[in-house]
Design a protein around this motif. Structure first.
Motif, PDB file in Angstrom:
ATOM      1  N   UNK A 458     -16.937  55.088 -21.428  1.00 27.82           N
ATOM      2  CA  UNK A 458     -17.189  53.684 -21.709  1.00 27.82           C
ATOM      3  C   UNK A 458     -18.683  53.408 -21.837  1.00 27.82           C
ATOM      4  N   UNK A 459     -18.993  52.398 -22.601  1.00 27.75           N
ATOM      5  CA  UNK A 459     -20.378  51.972 -22.740  1.00 27.75           C
ATOM      6  C   UNK A 459     -20.910  51.423 -21.420  1.00 27.75           C
ATOM      7  N   UNK A 460     -20.030  50.759 -20.662  1.00 24.39           N
ATOM      8  CA  UNK A 460     -20.463  50.202 -19.378  1.00 24.39           C
ATOM      9  C   UNK A 460     -20.932  51.305 -18.436  1.00 24.39           C
ATOM     10  N   UNK A 464     -24.679  51.715 -16.984  1.00 24.13           N
ATOM     11  CA  UNK A 464     -24.922  51.739 -15.537  1.00 24.13           C
ATOM     12  C   UNK A 464     -25.659  53.004 -15.130  1.00 24.13           C
ATOM     13  N   UNK A 465     -25.268  54.140 -15.726  1.00 21.74           N
ATOM     14  CA  UNK A 465     -25.941  55.392 -15.408  1.00 21.74           C
ATOM     15  C   UNK A 465     -27.401  55.349 -15.850  1.00 21.74           C
ATOM     16  N   UNK A 467     -29.291  52.706 -16.166  1.00 24.06           N
ATOM     17  CA  UNK A 467     -30.029  51.809 -15.266  1.00 24.06           C
ATOM     18  C   UNK A 467     -30.337  52.489 -13.939  1.00 24.06           C
ATOM     19  N   UNK A 468     -29.361  53.244 -13.403  1.00 20.25           N
ATOM     20  CA  UNK A 468     -29.569  53.935 -12.124  1.00 20.25           C
ATOM     21  C   UNK A 468     -30.669  54.979 -12.235  1.00 20.25           C
ATOM     22  N   UNK A 469     -30.621  55.786 -13.301  1.00 18.91           N
ATOM     23  CA  UNK A 469     -31.629  56.828 -13.472  1.00 18.91           C
ATOM     24  C   UNK A 469     -33.008  56.233 -13.731  1.00 18.91           C
ATOM     25  N   UNK A 470     -33.055  55.132 -14.484  1.00 15.57           N
ATOM     26  CA  UNK A 470     -34.343  54.479 -14.759  1.00 15.57           C
ATOM     27  C   UNK A 470     -34.951  53.946 -13.469  1.00 15.57           C
ATOM     28  N   UNK A 471     -34.103  53.332 -12.619  1.00 11.63           N
ATOM     29  CA  UNK A 471     -34.598  52.805 -11.348  1.00 11.63           C
ATOM     30  C   UNK A 471     -35.088  53.915 -10.428  1.00 11.63           C
ATOM     31  N   UNK A 472     -34.500  55.115 -10.581  1.00  8.93           N
ATOM     32  CA  UNK A 472     -34.914  56.250  -9.754  1.00  8.93           C
ATOM     33  C   UNK A 472     -36.178  56.926 -10.269  1.00  8.93           C
ATOM     34  N   UNK A 473     -36.682  56.459 -11.420  1.00 11.60           N
ATOM     35  CA  UNK A 473     -37.917  57.018 -11.965  1.00 11.60           C
ATOM     36  C   UNK A 473     -37.724  58.237 -12.841  1.00 11.60           C
ATOM     37  N   UNK A 474     -36.488  58.459 -13.319  1.00 14.27           N
ATOM     38  CA  UNK A 474     -36.237  59.615 -14.180  1.00 14.27           C
ATOM     39  C   UNK A 474     -36.840  59.357 -15.548  1.00 14.27           C
ATOM     40  N   UNK A 475     -37.416  60.403 -16.149  1.00 12.99           N
ATOM     41  CA  UNK A 475     -38.068  60.287 -17.446  1.00 12.99           C
ATOM     42  C   UNK A 475     -37.059  59.844 -18.513  1.00 12.99           C
ATOM     43  N   UNK A 476     -37.436  58.948 -19.444  1.00 12.03           N
ATOM     44  CA  UNK A 476     -36.492  58.496 -20.494  1.00 12.03           C
ATOM     45  C   UNK A 476     -35.930  59.642 -21.326  1.00 12.03           C
ATOM     46  N   UNK A 477     -36.745  60.647 -21.631  1.00 12.35           N
ATOM     47  CA  UNK A 477     -36.235  61.772 -22.423  1.00 12.35           C
ATOM     48  C   UNK A 477     -35.185  62.548 -21.629  1.00 12.35           C
ATOM     49  N   UNK A 478     -35.380  62.671 -20.320  1.00  8.00           N
ATOM     50  CA  UNK A 478     -34.385  63.356 -19.495  1.00  8.00           C
ATOM     51  C   UNK A 478     -33.094  62.540 -19.416  1.00  8.00           C
ATOM     52  N   UNK A 479     -33.226  61.209 -19.394  1.00  8.68           N
ATOM     53  CA  UNK A 479     -32.034  60.362 -19.399  1.00  8.68           C
ATOM     54  C   UNK A 479     -31.250  60.562 -20.687  1.00  8.68           C
ATOM     55  N   UNK A 480     -31.960  60.622 -21.820  1.00 11.33           N
ATOM     56  CA  UNK A 480     -31.296  60.846 -23.114  1.00 11.33           C
ATOM     57  C   UNK A 480     -30.584  62.188 -23.133  1.00 11.33           C
TER      58      UNK A 480
END
Length: 524
Positions: A458-460, A464-465, A467-480
């Motif tokens: 789901x998109x939700x 949510x994932x 947002x959680x990773x961003x709040x934890x300071x994970x790099x945007x490229x790693x999130x992608x």
């Protein structure tokens, strides 16, 4: 002569080269930012450094999940320039921390050289507006493809570069049977004999078509005697018809132009090996002689091309398809011969592999799919990969409680970029576990899904994932990269696709049916 296929191949190679430059730049940026963050965290506090290290390990696991499919030939069949760039960037960013990323980068380099003729060692990294250039190239390609659709539907041949040579004659060098110039109606009546090149108008930006006839005789068109000054242009000689050359030579003789005569005779001798002096006043005979030379050359080129194609095809078959097909045809006989030479697996070995396959369906579903979907040597290779991964998982779980020093040593080798150290530590770890009697550890429960099912696709969930990773300071490229790995593993092995809901939920299925939950985790 420019062929459309050659032009498309060159264009793809150029696009890939530029895209890979962007991938290498992005990979360097990711690695540099990661090093800066780790150094800053170490300066702030050991506690923050430990937390960041844990996050980096999670990022590494996500990156490795994205990189594993690169070693499958099926991945290369579907890989686009954008997918190649994203994967290359991930492998380049993690090559110093992950042995798998280093191996994947080597694989990418080898396959790019073999499949597309791109030597990544010679690309270099030029940070000057590379991204803008790639964006412009891709946008221009999309616009050109859209503009050519109406011509393709009507039966015209589309060329990516402005063509030249005897096979592409421009409209200005053609006349209708009535002597009239070629008009649009004449072109539209026989699109199969015309090629179209679309050029950008510098003032308006609109696409302007240029037409080139690929077979004037079939289109019922004639080629008149061109202006005499064209005889001094090299490009004209590449497209000139035999009778045009003979007629211009005769015109110079009739005009008494000593320089023009000498120039024509020199060009005819140099390009066709013909002494034109005996053909003075005999343009038809000279045209026939030039035609015979061109016919012989066309035949030689066709023979050479056919020979090259046969040799290339034979080499390709010998390297790929022939190996797979012959392996499939010999599967039964090989299995019989192997059973005669090697003892049958013991009941314990059979049970171990059954357990390993159940583990693989959750931990490394792509390897499990390869074992289920293939036969012969490819299935044997998938079996060995599954067994090795399961043994690593079992021995790691055992060592955590019974040999913590050995477990720490292996964990350190996993984080090292030295592939030999990792393989040595892995062999030692599995050896100690085997010496201890290969005790079982519950490695499947660790892969179980959350107690509360969530909408895996789901998109939700993805939002949510993120947002959680961003709040934890994970790099945007790693999130992608993490989200890309999630999408790759979204459908567990054996799960039906047709008729599935738009937001399927991850759940633990019937193991006897081969349906298990797919996760991002996996051991090498």
């Amino acid at each position: 002569m420019t062929h459309p296929t050659d032009a498309l191949t060159d264009d793809l190679a150029r696009a890939l080269r530029t895209t890979l430059q962007v991938a290498m730049l992005a990979g360097q940026d990711i690695a540099r930012r990661r090093e800066n963050r780790l150094r800053q965290a170490q300066q702030d506090s050991e506690q923050r450094a430990a937390a960041l290290t844990a996050r980096l390990r999670a990022e590494q696991a996500s990156a490795e999940a994205q990189l594993r499919p690169v070693h499958s030939p099926r991945w290369w069949t579907a890989a686009t320039p954008e997918i190649l760039a994203n994967t290359y960037r991930t492998a380049y960013a993690w090559k110093d921390q992950s042995p798998l990323a280093a191996d994947t980068l080597t694989r990418l380099d080898e396959q790019l050289t073999q499949r597309h003729g791109i030597d990544t060692s010679k690309l270099g990294v030029d940070p000057a507006a590379v991204a803008d250039k790639v964006e412009a190239v891709m946008n221009e390609r999309i616009a050109r493809e859209k503009a050519t659709e109406p011509y393709t539907e009507r039966g015209f041949t589309i060329v990516e570069d402005r063509p030249a040579g005897r096979g592409f004659i421009p409209t200005w060098d053609l006349r209708q049977a009535s002597g009239e110039n070629v008009d649009q109606e004449t072109i539209d009546t026989a699109p199969a004999h015309w090629a179209v090149y679309l050029a950008r108008d510098k003032e308006t930006g609109d696409w302007t078509p240029e037409y080139f006839c690929t077979d004037p005789d079939a289109a019922g068109l004639n080629r008149p005697i061109p202006p005499l000054h064209l005889a001094y242009e090299d490009w004209w000689w590449e497209m000139a018809a035999e009778h045009q050359i003979a007629e211009i030579h005769d015109q110079f003789i009739h005009n008494g132009s000593a320089y023009g005569i000498a120039h024509m005779q020199d060009q005819i001798s140099r390009r066709y090996g013909i002494d034109a002096r005996p053909f003075a006043g005999l343009p038809d005979d000279l045209a026939a002689r030039i035609s015979s030379v061109n016919a012989e050359r066309d035949k030689e080129r066709a023979d050479d091309k056919g020979t090259r194609e046969r040799v290339d095809a034979a080499a390709a078959i010998a390297q790929t398809d022939a190996i797979d097909k012959s392996a499939d045809r010999r599967q039964t006989s090989e299995a019989t011969a192997q059973s005669a030479q090697e003892p049958a697996p013991s009941p314990r070995e059979q049970q171990e592999f059954a357990d390993a396959l159940e583990w693989a369906k959750q931990a490394v579903p792509r390897d499990a799919e390869r074992y289920v979907d293939t036969v012969g040597r490819r299935q044997d290779a998938a079996r060995e990969t599954i067994i090795t991964g399961w043994e690593v998982a079992q021995s790691k779980g055992w060592a955590a409680d019974h040999a913590p020093a050995l477990a720490a040593q292996f964990a350190q080798s996993e984080a090292s970029a030295n592939r030999e150290d990792y393989l040595t530590a892995r062999t030692e770890l599995i050896g100690e576990w085997t010496t201890a009697g290969r005790p079982r550890v519950d490695v499947i429960s660790a892969l179980a899904p959350p107690a509360v099912p969530f909408k895996y696709d789901s998109k939700e969930r993805r939002d949510a994932l993120t947002a959680t990773l961003t709040a934890a300071g994970v790099d945007p490229d790693a999130i992608a990269a993490r989200l890309a790995a999630d999408r790759d593993n979204a459908h567990p092995i054996g799960a039906p696709v047709a008729g599935a809901s738009s937001s399927p939920k991850a759940r633990k299925g019937d193991r006897s049916a081969g349906v298990e939950v797919s996760t991002e985790r996996g051991d090498r």
